[in-house]
Design a protein around this motif. Structure first.
Motif, PDB file in Angstrom:
ATOM      1  N   LYS A   1       0.829  -1.216   0.000  1.00  0.00           N
ATOM      2  CA  LYS A   1       0.000   0.000   0.000  1.00  0.00           C
ATOM      3  C   LYS A   1       0.863   1.266   0.000  1.00  0.00           C
ATOM      4  N   TYR A   2       1.706   1.388  -1.019  1.00  0.00           N
ATOM      5  CA  TYR A   2       2.495   2.604  -1.156  1.00  0.00           C
ATOM      6  C   TYR A   2       1.559   3.757  -1.501  1.00  0.00           C
ATOM      7  N   ASN A   3       1.944   4.975  -1.119  1.00  0.00           N
ATOM      8  CA  ASN A   3       1.089   6.093  -1.499  1.00  0.00           C
ATOM      9  C   ASN A   3       1.285   6.416  -2.979  1.00  0.00           C
ATOM     10  N   SER A   4       0.395   7.230  -3.527  1.00  0.00           N
ATOM     11  CA  SER A   4       0.412   7.490  -4.973  1.00  0.00           C
ATOM     12  C   SER A   4       1.700   8.174  -5.415  1.00  0.00           C
ATOM     13  N   ARG A   5       2.328   8.961  -4.547  1.00  0.00           N
ATOM     14  CA  ARG A   5       3.543   9.667  -4.919  1.00  0.00           C
ATOM     15  C   ARG A   5       4.735   8.722  -5.062  1.00  0.00           C
ATOM     16  N   THR A   6       4.798   7.691  -4.251  1.00  0.00           N
ATOM     17  CA  THR A   6       5.950   6.784  -4.307  1.00  0.00           C
ATOM     18  C   THR A   6       5.681   5.509  -5.114  1.00  0.00           C
ATOM     19  N   ARG A   7       4.434   5.126  -5.255  1.00  0.00           N
ATOM     20  CA  ARG A   7       4.084   3.862  -5.909  1.00  0.00           C
ATOM     21  C   ARG A   7       4.689   3.735  -7.302  1.00  0.00           C
ATOM     22  N   THR A   8       4.558   4.793  -8.111  1.00  0.00           N
ATOM     23  CA  THR A   8       5.046   4.731  -9.486  1.00  0.00           C
ATOM     24  C   THR A   8       6.548   4.518  -9.530  1.00  0.00           C
ATOM     25  N   GLU A   9       7.280   5.277  -8.721  1.00  0.00           N
ATOM     26  CA  GLU A   9       8.740   5.143  -8.724  1.00  0.00           C
ATOM     27  C   GLU A   9       9.183   3.775  -8.232  1.00  0.00           C
ATOM     28  N   ILE A  10       8.539   3.271  -7.183  1.00  0.00           N
ATOM     29  CA  ILE A  10       8.918   1.968  -6.641  1.00  0.00           C
ATOM     30  C   ILE A  10       8.643   0.854  -7.642  1.00  0.00           C
ATOM     31  N   LYS A  11       7.502   0.908  -8.310  1.00  0.00           N
ATOM     32  CA  LYS A  11       7.159  -0.152  -9.265  1.00  0.00           C
ATOM     33  C   LYS A  11       7.966  -0.044 -10.556  1.00  0.00           C
ATOM     34  N   LYS A  12       8.268   1.182 -10.972  1.00  0.00           N
ATOM     35  CA  LYS A  12       9.029   1.395 -12.210  1.00  0.00           C
ATOM     36  C   LYS A  12      10.483   0.937 -12.059  1.00  0.00           C
ATOM     37  N   LYS A  13      11.096   1.311 -10.941  1.00  0.00           N
ATOM     38  CA  LYS A  13      12.487   0.939 -10.683  1.00  0.00           C
ATOM     39  C   LYS A  13      12.625   0.657  -9.191  1.00  0.00           C
ATOM     40  N   PRO A  14      12.303  -0.569  -8.770  1.00  0.00           N
ATOM     41  CA  PRO A  14      12.296  -0.875  -7.345  1.00  0.00           C
ATOM     42  C   PRO A  14      13.670  -0.694  -6.697  1.00  0.00           C
ATOM     43  N   PRO A  15      13.732   0.046  -5.590  1.00  0.00           N
ATOM     44  CA  PRO A  15      14.981   0.096  -4.831  1.00  0.00           C
ATOM     45  C   PRO A  15      15.127  -1.209  -4.056  1.00  0.00           C
ATOM     46  N   LYS A  16      16.296  -1.471  -3.547  1.00  0.00           N
ATOM     47  CA  LYS A  16      16.451  -2.642  -2.678  1.00  0.00           C
ATOM     48  C   LYS A  16      15.933  -2.332  -1.270  1.00  0.00           C
ATOM     49  N   LEU A  17      16.059  -1.038  -0.873  1.00  0.00           N
ATOM     50  CA  LEU A  17      15.634  -0.612   0.452  1.00  0.00           C
ATOM     51  C   LEU A  17      14.776   0.640   0.325  1.00  0.00           C
ATOM     52  N   PHE A  18      13.541   0.584   0.835  1.00  0.00           N
ATOM     53  CA  PHE A  18      12.635   1.720   0.840  1.00  0.00           C
ATOM     54  C   PHE A  18      12.395   2.129   2.283  1.00  0.00           C
ATOM     55  N   ILE A  19      12.686   3.395   2.598  1.00  0.00           N
ATOM     56  CA  ILE A  19      12.596   3.913   3.959  1.00  0.00           C
ATOM     57  C   ILE A  19      11.594   5.050   4.006  1.00  0.00           C
ATOM     58  N   CYS A  20      10.736   5.036   5.008  1.00  0.00           N
ATOM     59  CA  CYS A  20       9.875   6.182   5.276  1.00  0.00           C
ATOM     60  C   CYS A  20       9.625   6.254   6.776  1.00  0.00           C
ATOM     61  N   GLY A  21       9.026   7.362   7.187  1.00  0.00           N
ATOM     62  CA  GLY A  21       8.660   7.570   8.582  1.00  0.00           C
ATOM     63  C   GLY A  21       7.173   7.849   8.648  1.00  0.00           C
ATOM     64  N   HIS A  22       6.809   8.920   9.331  1.00  0.00           N
ATOM     65  CA  HIS A  22       5.476   9.504   9.385  1.00  0.00           C
ATOM     66  C   HIS A  22       4.502   8.784  10.304  1.00  0.00           C
ATOM     67  N   SER A  23       4.387   7.485  10.241  1.00  0.00           N
ATOM     68  CA  SER A  23       3.337   6.774  10.982  1.00  0.00           C
ATOM     69  C   SER A  23       3.618   6.669  12.473  1.00  0.00           C
ATOM     70  N   HIS A  24       4.878   6.852  12.879  1.00  0.00           N
ATOM     71  CA  HIS A  24       5.325   6.645  14.262  1.00  0.00           C
ATOM     72  C   HIS A  24       5.225   5.171  14.657  1.00  0.00           C
ATOM     73  N   ILE A  25       5.040   4.297  13.671  1.00  0.00           N
ATOM     74  CA  ILE A  25       4.929   2.853  13.922  1.00  0.00           C
ATOM     75  C   ILE A  25       6.149   2.163  13.325  1.00  0.00           C
ATOM     76  N   LEU A  26       6.938   1.533  14.180  1.00  0.00           N
ATOM     77  CA  LEU A  26       8.093   0.786  13.702  1.00  0.00           C
ATOM     78  C   LEU A  26       7.610  -0.399  12.880  1.00  0.00           C
ATOM     79  N   LYS A  27       8.136  -0.502  11.673  1.00  0.00           N
ATOM     80  CA  LYS A  27       7.714  -1.598  10.800  1.00  0.00           C
ATOM     81  C   LYS A  27       8.851  -1.934   9.848  1.00  0.00           C
TER      82      LYS A  27
END
Length: 164
Positions: free
Chosen positions: A89-115
Motif C-alpha cells: 500500500k504505497y502512497n500514490s507519490r511513491t508507488r510509481t517510482e517503486i514499481k518502475k524501478k524498485p529500490p532494494k531498500l525503501f525507507i519512510c517515517g510519518h506513521s510513528h509505527i516501527l515496521k
C-alpha cells in the motif's frame, strides 16, 4: 561495511540517548519530521547525515533537505522519503517510482509505527524506524540500526529509547 542509524519523527527532540547511539554509526539517516535544524546540526557534528523533510518541517528545513533521496550505500539502492506507505500500500507519490524501478531498500517515517517488512514481488525491503521524538501517539521511542555490506542489509536491531 557501513553501519547505519535510522531515525525519524524527532519533532525537534534530540537527547543524549539518540546521540550515544549515533556514535556507533558510520552514517545517520533521518526519514523526516525533523522539526528543528538543531536536531540535524547535533547529528552532523557526530557523523555524516542523509535526511528528508517531513510534513511538519518548515521552509528552512525544506531548503536544507529534499522530499525524497535516492542513493546507493555500497551496493544497495535506497529510496528514502517521509510519507510513503508500506508494501503493498504505497502512497500514490511513491508507488510509481517503486514499481518502475524498485529500490532494494525503501525507507519512510510519518506513521510513528516501527515496521520492517518485505515486498516480496518487487524484492524491496521496507523500513520505518518509528519515532524517536516525544510528540505523537507512540508509546515507546524507537530507532533502527543495521549494516550494509556490499549488496547485503544485515544485523538489523531495534533500539528502544524508553517511553515518550
Amino acid at each position: 561495511m557501513t553501519k547505519i542509524l535510522l531515525l525519524s519523527d524527532t519533532h525537534s527532540h534530540i537527547d543524549d540517548a539518540i546521540l550515544t547511539h549515533a556514535q556507533w554509526a558510520d552514517e545517520i539517516w533521518h526519514a523526516g519530521d525533523i522539526g528543528s535544524l538543531a536536531v540535524t546540526d547535533a547529528l552532523t557534528q557526530l557523523k555524516p547525515l542523509r535526511a528528508v523533510y517531513g510534513n511538519i518541517d518548515d521552509a528552512t528545513i525544506q531548503q536544507e533537505f529534499p522530499l525524497n533521496q535516492r542513493f546507493f550505500c555500497e551496493g544497495v539502492d535506497v529510496l528514502m522519503t517521509h510519507i510513503g506507505g508500506y508494501p503493498p500500500k504505497y502512497n500514490s507519490r511513491t508507488r510509481t517510482e517503486i514499481k518502475k524501478k524498485p529500490p532494494k531498500l525503501f525507507i519512510c517515517g510519518h506513521s510513528h509505527i516501527l515496521k520492517v517488512m518485505w515486498d516480496k514481488p518487487l524484492g524491496v525491503l521496507h523500513m520505518n524506524p518509528g519515532a524517536c521524538g516525544k510528540h505523537g501517539f507512540h508509546h515507546v521511542r524507537t530507532m533502527l540500526r543495521f549494516t550494509i555490506a556490499g549488496e547485503d542489509i544485515k544485523d538489523l536491531e531495534v533500539i528502544e529509547l524508553g517511553k515518550r
